[in-house]
Design an enzyme around this catalytic site. Structure first.
Site, short mmCIF file in Angstrom:
data_model
loop_
_atom_site.label_atom_id
_atom_site.label_comp_id
_atom_site.label_asym_id
_atom_site.label_seq_id
_atom_site.Cartn_x
_atom_site.Cartn_y
_atom_site.Cartn_z
N GLY A 145 0.88 -1.25 -0.04
CA GLY A 145 0.07 -0.10 0.04
C GLY A 145 0.79 1.19 0.12
CG HIS A 146 4.38 3.49 1.58
ND1 HIS A 146 5.86 3.76 1.23
CD2 HIS A 146 3.92 4.64 2.29
CE1 HIS A 146 6.08 5.11 1.90
NE2 HIS A 146 4.76 5.42 2.56
CG PHE A 147 3.29 5.95 -2.29
CD1 PHE A 147 2.29 6.59 -1.55
CD2 PHE A 147 4.67 6.04 -1.91
CE1 PHE A 147 2.74 7.50 -0.40
CE2 PHE A 147 5.17 7.05 -0.76
CZ PHE A 147 4.13 7.75 -0.57
CB VAL A 161 8.47 4.48 -1.90
CG1 VAL A 161 9.62 4.95 -1.20
CG2 VAL A 161 8.37 4.64 -3.36
#
Length: 151
Positions: A46-48, A53
């Site tokens: 979920g990042h991103f 990242v």
């Protein structure tokens, strides 16, 4: 003097929250180690979106584990052998500057220099480099390190 493998065995972390693959060197005043951020780590989901990242808080944790905790274990063993059950750690402050992203499967190297170690508090200057030897992040990290028998 404690060997590097002995320090790694005493780390109070396990997968998926262990961010130390190996220590390259450790002295009374410094530590240096590496970690590869594997692409299957859960935070990348979920990042991103479409461009994973490594979160800054995870970069800070990696710096703390290599630069402060490993060095702290080394320093505490000079006062007497410690074991995992008898070791306590708590980060008290971190001031970090993030300069470059770290992507999945990227290997980083953390170099730490002791600023001071007194009254169970260790403060270190840390710098994280990517595999192109560019500075990813840098700052200071401090924490309390002690044996449970001192509590």
């Amino acid at each position: 003097m404690m060997k590097i493998n002995g320090i790694l065995k005493k780390l109070p972390y396990t997968e998926p929250f262990l961010f130390v693959d190996s220590l390259l060197k450790i002295t009374e005043n410094s530590a240096e180690g590496v970690y590869t951020f594997k692409d299957n780590l859960s935070f990348y989901q979920g990042h991103f979106k479409n461009l994973p990242v490594t979160p800054g808080v995870i970069l800070t944790e990696c710096c703390a584990q290599i630069g402060m905790v490993c060095l702290g274990i080394y320093l505490l063993t000079k006062e007497g052998e410690i074991d995992t059950e008898g070791f306590q750690i708590g980060m008290s402050s971190a001031e970090m500057e993030y300069l470059l992203p770290v992507y999945p499967n990227e290997k980083v190297r953390v170099v730490s220099e002791k600023i001071y170690f007194r009254f169970s508090k260790l403060k270190c200057k840390v710098v994280m480099y990517n595999d192109r030897d560019q500075i990813v992040c840098k700052g200071t990290i401090a924490g309390m390190l002690k044996l449970k028998s001192d509590a």
